[in-house]
Design a protein around this motif. Structure first.
Motif, PDB file in Angstrom:
ATOM      1  N   ARG A 112     -27.203  45.617  33.986  1.00  7.78           N
ATOM      2  CA  ARG A 112     -26.560  46.898  34.257  1.00  7.78           C
ATOM      3  C   ARG A 112     -26.739  47.815  33.036  1.00  7.78           C
ATOM      4  NH1 ARG A 112     -24.010  42.893  36.900  1.00  7.78           N
ATOM      5  NH2 ARG A 112     -22.842  43.303  38.806  1.00  7.78           N
ATOM      6  N   ARG A 115     -14.950  41.565  39.253  1.00  6.89           N
ATOM      7  CA  ARG A 115     -15.813  41.418  38.069  1.00  6.89           C
ATOM      8  C   ARG A 115     -15.209  42.238  36.937  1.00  6.89           C
ATOM      9  NH1 ARG A 115     -20.215  43.855  35.484  1.00  6.89           N
ATOM     10  NH2 ARG A 115     -21.680  42.409  34.545  1.00  6.89           N
ATOM     11  N   ASN A 153     -11.271  50.650  35.455  1.00  8.90           N
ATOM     12  CA  ASN A 153     -11.252  50.180  34.069  1.00  8.90           C
ATOM     13  C   ASN A 153      -9.844  49.729  33.717  1.00  8.90           C
ATOM     14  OD1 ASN A 153     -13.953  50.626  33.447  1.00  8.90           O
ATOM     15  ND2 ASN A 153     -13.598  52.688  32.655  1.00  8.90           N
ATOM     16  N   ARG A 174     -20.125  59.658  40.599  1.00 10.81           N
ATOM     17  CA  ARG A 174     -20.176  58.193  40.712  1.00 10.81           C
ATOM     18  C   ARG A 174     -20.599  57.784  42.120  1.00 10.81           C
ATOM     19  NH1 ARG A 174     -14.864  55.329  38.757  1.00 10.81           N
ATOM     20  NH2 ARG A 174     -16.267  53.560  38.548  1.00 10.81           N
ATOM     21  N   SER A 195     -24.162  57.715  42.013  1.00  7.06           N
ATOM     22  CA  SER A 195     -24.804  56.845  41.028  1.00  7.06           C
ATOM     23  C   SER A 195     -24.825  55.372  41.427  1.00  7.06           C
ATOM     24  CB  SER A 195     -24.076  57.007  39.695  1.00  7.06           C
ATOM     25  OG  SER A 195     -24.607  56.169  38.723  1.00  7.06           O
ATOM     26  N   TYR A 196     -23.734  54.884  41.993  1.00  4.37           N
ATOM     27  CA  TYR A 196     -23.640  53.432  42.194  1.00  4.37           C
ATOM     28  C   TYR A 196     -24.615  52.926  43.244  1.00  4.37           C
ATOM     29  CZ  TYR A 196     -19.766  53.385  38.994  1.00  4.37           C
ATOM     30  OH  TYR A 196     -19.013  53.509  37.861  1.00  4.37           O
ATOM     31  N   GLN A 238     -28.106  50.299  42.326  1.00  6.19           N
ATOM     32  CA  GLN A 238     -28.321  48.975  42.940  1.00  6.19           C
ATOM     33  C   GLN A 238     -29.778  48.779  43.319  1.00  6.19           C
ATOM     34  OE1 GLN A 238     -25.903  47.517  42.152  1.00  6.19           O
ATOM     35  NE2 GLN A 238     -24.212  48.959  42.302  1.00  6.19           N
TER      36      GLN A 238
HETATM   37 FE1  HDD Z   1     -19.321  53.349  36.044  1.00  8.95          FE
HETATM   38  C1  HDD Z   1     -20.835  50.351  36.370  1.00  8.95           C
HETATM   39  C2  HDD Z   1     -16.267  51.821  35.872  1.00  8.95           C
HETATM   40  C3  HDD Z   1     -17.830  56.388  35.393  1.00  8.95           C
HETATM   41  C4  HDD Z   1     -22.243  54.895  36.584  1.00  8.95           C
HETATM   42  N1  HDD Z   1     -18.675  51.465  36.086  1.00  8.95           N
HETATM   43  C5  HDD Z   1     -19.455  50.349  36.254  1.00  8.95           C
HETATM   44  C6  HDD Z   1     -18.635  49.190  36.302  1.00  8.95           C
HETATM   45  C7  HDD Z   1     -17.347  49.601  36.163  1.00  8.95           C
HETATM   46  C8  HDD Z   1     -17.376  51.030  36.032  1.00  8.95           C
HETATM   47  C9  HDD Z   1     -16.113  48.729  36.144  1.00  8.95           C
HETATM   48  C10 HDD Z   1     -19.140  47.771  36.434  1.00  8.95           C
HETATM   49  C11 HDD Z   1     -19.064  47.285  37.855  1.00  8.95           C
HETATM   50  C12 HDD Z   1     -19.515  45.848  37.893  1.00  8.95           C
HETATM   51  O1  HDD Z   1     -18.771  45.005  37.399  1.00  8.95           O
HETATM   52  O2  HDD Z   1     -20.601  45.618  38.408  1.00  8.95           O
HETATM   53  N2  HDD Z   1     -17.441  53.974  35.618  1.00  8.95           N
HETATM   54  C13 HDD Z   1     -16.320  53.198  35.692  1.00  8.95           C
HETATM   55  C14 HDD Z   1     -15.145  54.037  35.573  1.00  8.95           C
HETATM   56  C15 HDD Z   1     -15.586  55.321  35.429  1.00  8.95           C
HETATM   57  C16 HDD Z   1     -17.031  55.280  35.472  1.00  8.95           C
HETATM   58  C17 HDD Z   1     -13.711  53.544  35.632  1.00  8.95           C
HETATM   59  C18 HDD Z   1     -14.803  56.598  35.289  1.00  8.95           C
HETATM   60  C19 HDD Z   1     -13.628  56.768  35.801  1.00  8.95           C
HETATM   61  N3  HDD Z   1     -19.929  55.280  35.957  1.00  8.95           N
HETATM   62  C20 HDD Z   1     -19.156  56.386  35.720  1.00  8.95           C
HETATM   63  C21 HDD Z   1     -19.940  57.577  35.910  1.00  8.95           C
HETATM   64  C22 HDD Z   1     -21.203  57.157  36.257  1.00  8.95           C
HETATM   65  C23 HDD Z   1     -21.167  55.721  36.284  1.00  8.95           C
HETATM   66  C24 HDD Z   1     -19.437  58.991  35.752  1.00  8.95           C
HETATM   67  C25 HDD Z   1     -22.428  57.969  36.576  1.00  8.95           C
HETATM   68  C26 HDD Z   1     -22.435  59.155  37.059  1.00  8.95           C
HETATM   69  N4  HDD Z   1     -21.231  52.725  36.326  1.00  8.95           N
HETATM   70  C27 HDD Z   1     -22.265  53.545  36.563  1.00  8.95           C
HETATM   71  C28 HDD Z   1     -23.552  52.807  36.874  1.00  8.95           C
HETATM   72  C29 HDD Z   1     -23.067  51.321  36.888  1.00  8.95           C
HETATM   73  C30 HDD Z   1     -21.612  51.453  36.470  1.00  8.95           C
HETATM   74  C31 HDD Z   1     -24.691  53.111  35.991  1.00  8.95           C
HETATM   75  C32 HDD Z   1     -23.872  50.322  36.078  1.00  8.95           C
HETATM   76  C33 HDD Z   1     -24.076  49.146  37.004  1.00  8.95           C
HETATM   77  C34 HDD Z   1     -23.532  49.550  38.263  1.00  8.95           C
HETATM   78  O3  HDD Z   1     -23.076  50.817  38.192  1.00  8.95           O
HETATM   79  O4  HDD Z   1     -23.505  48.878  39.285  1.00  8.95           O
HETATM   80  O5  HDD Z   1     -24.058  53.201  38.088  1.00  8.95           O
END
Ligand code: HDD
Length: 721
Positions: A101, A141, A177, A387, A390-391, A395
């Motif tokens: 990730r 997770r 978080n 988000r 993004s998610y 993947q």
């Molecule tokens: Fe995120 C992973 C939590 C903002 C883009 N994020 C990821 C994971 C968590 C969070 C817990 C890990 C999930 C797992 O265990 O697989 N992220 C947050 C929280 C945010 C947040 C609480 C704000 C409130 N995230 C955020 C933004 C973006 C992302 C604004 C992009 C625009 N986050 C991602 C990602 C990830 C990720 C790059 C990396 C791996 C995944 O998603 O599956 O897309």
């Protein structure tokens, strides 16, 4: 094979007990069944299918005759290209890793269930939030954010708390978080945040640490991050265990009821084990002693049947109530104090099963904020909207196929069907002639359901298209200040110490002075204390603030860890340092008291084989002294004989063990014979030092340890700036 001599590799010892781990029993080393071991010409050991084991095959099902030797021209000759067994095995290995990730790479997961106890049927049609008495399967997770997959668990970092609920109406992911706010207000800033905190690209370090120039460079120039930074510098980011931290959905979501009415909601997970953190110096040392501290802790707790639990609480509020808040709830850098909108506890999450395979489950699980069942909908938080894009996108890059939802950990546990077809790694039956709607040829295929299907809340939207930040998002300092003011004195000291530590690692003076200017916008004294700890002599110049911090916000005790009360010892570890000749009665009383408090006693001995106690009994060790430093335990006791103490005085590890426990503010119990060790370690008598003399001292020690650390000791072992 014919040329190989048959050998029995190990004989069996009938008395050796089986080793048990997480419900699976393995034969002890000396009781391996007399399986057929065969020695090859080069002396290598082969274990061949002799009984009812399955025959090893290639992935195409061809039985393998020899898994230890590649095909060669002659015994010493070159390896032959036609060796498809070798080629397939190495090829598969070469591709074992998938992209980690981009953030949250290091994670640990577990299965469990969510049980709703208080129905929200008045607010939502979602069955998971309205049908009580149902156990919804769950996978959770936890993760750190900044470090790579192999980094250490106790980095100072935000923890991910991602929950996937397999509801009867599709998967619901709360991708949260352990902190209720975030660094940024708009998703377009996320790559900047991630790039700033990750290792610096020109040097590839530091790993899993925010204490470096690029992070603080970016933070110093990003006032919206200040509230989150206060949380990040607090003890929240060095949790004792993932079992002892809160989780937050962060954003406002909507609940939609049967009449189509919308109520805003925020989701909170509160640990039944109460909140607890380690101290920073301890975190640094745990990372060396056991970089897997958190994953080992969760794995062992679940394997031992001590299933961690969290209550799910909701904050419910209407559009009209939101209009009355003195902040914008669509701004993810703001929280709604529990004193303003109280938490309503509606159910309980229990984690009761470790993954069978970490790669298949924890690594391949794909969380997505956009996974919501009908009856739950999004607010207009611009961070959430980014988000939701993004998610799904990430993947595809990680799991390599649009069919990632077919991996068992990601597949819904309710029926699912649509007209999507093909793609990499398709495994579903795709047999029908008709892969479209509408159709007269095959009217039996999946069809829309306007009544039960997902419907977006018809919120009215208007306004010019513009790249703009709402003026209602402009106050970046009031809640940062409110958080700081809501902490106990000890916790404030820790925030200041953390800022001093982090900024001391920054090399460029302008970053430090700008950051001090931002802190001054939160509280002048906070900035001055950090400056003093840094030895920063120049006057602090506040950075221009769009909106000045309000000083009239009341403290919110719910934001403090310590104000929530004693952590208790249940689910914690008691470390017992025991020497030869130590009192058997005292060791027995300590173990009994620890177990009665729900804690796990662990025995540390000079040698892991154990010690002989004063009554001639033998006590097995769980750790050898150097391998079991006191940072691994919540509270410690030293049960030593005179000779045992003399021997320990010659062991730096024993002196460090004792000193660390003192320095990390732990309750320490010791027999009178151990006094020279306490003296050598600089331990001074205080309310947290218990002498083990009378019969009930063990119980008194365990009760005191359940109260938590001896915070009053802290100014004696560290400068408070
Ligand atoms: Fe995120 C992973 C939590 C903002 C883009 N994020 C990821 C994971 C968590 C969070 C817990 C890990 C999930 C797992 O265990 O697989 N992220 C947050 C929280 C945010 C947040 C609480 C704000 C409130 N995230 C955020 C933004 C973006 C992302 C604004 C992009 C625009 N986050 C991602 C990602 C990830 C990720 C790059 C990396 C791996 C995944 O998603 O599956 O897309």
């Amino acid at each position: 094979m014919a040329t190989k001599a048959k050998t029995t590799a190990r004989t069996t010892a009938k008395t050796a007990p089986a080793r048990r781990t997480n419900g699976v029993s393995y034969p002890a080393a000396s009781s391996l069944p007399a399986a057929d071991f065969v020695t090859g010409e080069g002396g290598e050991l082969h274990q061949v299918a002799a009984g009812n084991q399955p025959v090893m095959t290639t992935n195409h099902g061809v039985p393998i005759g020899d898994d230890h030797n590649s095909l060669k021209a002659g015994p010493r000759g070159p390896t032959l290209l036609e060796d498809f067994v070798l080629r397939e095995k190495i090829w598969h290995f070469d591709h074992e890793r998938i992209p980690e990730r981009a953030v949250h790479a290091r994670g640990l997961g577990a299965h469990g269930r969510f049980e709703l106890t208080d129905s929200l049927a008045d607010y939502t049609t979602a069955k998971v939030l309205s049908d009580t008495g149902v156990a919804t399967p769950v996978f959770v997770r936890f993760s750190t954010v900044a470090g790579n997959r192999g980094s250490a668990d106790l980095a100072r970092d935000v923890r991910g708390f991602a929950v996937k609920m397999y509801t009867p109406e599709g998967n619901w992911d709360i991708v949260g978080n352990n902190i209720p706010v975030f660094f940024i207000q708009d998703a377009i800033k996320f790559p900047d945040l991630a790039h700033a905190v990750k290792e610096e690209p020109d040097r590839g370090f530091p790993q899993a640490a925010s204490a470096h120039d690029t992070f603080w460079d970016w933070i110093a120039c990003t006032p919206e991050a200040m509230h989150m930074v206060m949380w990040q510098m607090s003890d929240r980011t060095i949790p004792r265990s993932v079992r002892m931290m809160q989780g937050f959905g962060v954003h406002s979501f909507r609940l939609i009821n049967a009449e189509g009415a919308s109520t805003f909601v925020k989701f909170h997970w509160t640990p039944v084990a109460n909140l607890q953190s380690v101290v920073w110096d301890e975190a640094l040392k745990i990372n060396g002693a056991d970089p897997d501290f958190h994953r080992r802790d969760l794995y062992n707790a679940i394997a031992d049947g001590k299933h961690p639990q969290w209550d799910l609480g909701v904050q419910l509020f209407t559009e009209e109530e939101a209009a009355g808040f003195d902040f914008d709830h669509l701004d993810a850098t703001k929280l709604i104090p529990e004193e303003v909108v109280p938490l309503r506890t509606i159910g309980r999450l229990t984690l009761d099963r470790n993954p069978d395979n970490v790669f298949s489950e924890t690594e391949q699980v794909a969380f997505m904020t956009q996974n919501v069942p009908p009856g739950i909908d999004f607010s207009d938080d611009p961070l959430l909207h980014g988000r939701n894009f993004s998610y799904l996108d990430t993947q595809l890059s990680r799991l390599g196929s649009t069919n990632f939802t077919q991996i068992p950990i990601n597949a819904p546990k309710c029926p699912f069907a649509n007209m999507q077809r093909d793609g990499h790694m398709q495994t579903l039956p795709q047999g029908t002639r008709v892969a479209y709607t509408p159709s007269l040829i095959d009217p039996s295929g999946p069809r829309e359901d306007p009544a039960r299907g997902f419907r977006t809340f018809p919120a009215a939207v208007e306004g010019p298209k513009a790249r703009v930040r709402s003026a209602t998002f402009a106050d970046h300092f009031s809640q940062a200040r409110q958080f700081f003011m809501s902490q106990t004195e000890t916790e404030q000291n820790h925030i200041i110490a953390a800022l001093i530590f982090e900024l001391s690692k920054v090399e460029l003076p302008i970053i430090r002075s700008t950051m001090l200017g931002q802190l001054a916008n939160i509280d002048a004294e906070l900035a001055e204390r950090v400056a003093s700890g840094l030895g920063h002599r120049a006057p602090i110049e506040p950075v221009a603030a769009a909106v000045k911090a309000r000083t009239d916000l009341p403290p919110s005790p719910a934001l403090s860890i310590l104000a929530r009360g004693a952590p208790g010892l249940a689910g914690r570890q008691v470390g017992l340092l025991v020497t030869d000749g130590a009192s058997s009665a005292t060791v027995g009383a300590l173990i009994e008291a620890a177990v009665a408090a729900g804690a796990t006693p662990k025995v540390i001995c000079p040698k892991v084989g154990g010690v002989d106690l004063d009554d001639g009994s033998h006590l097995r060790g769980d750790f050898q002294l150097a391998g079991g430093p006191s940072v691994l335990f919540d509270t410690v006791a030293i049960v030593a004989s005179d000779d045992g103490t003399t021997a320990l005085l010659g062991e730096a590890a024993a002196v460090a063990w004792t000193h660390s426990a003192f320095e990390h503010l732990k309750v320490i119990a010791a027999t009178a014979e151990a006094q020279p060790l306490l003296d050598a370690a600089g331990v001074k008598a205080d309310a947290g030092i218990v002498e083990l003399a009378a019969a009930n001292d063990a119980a008194a020690f365990v009760a005191l340890a359940g109260e938590g650390r001896i915070w009053a000791r802290e100014p004696m072992v560290r400068t408070v700036y």
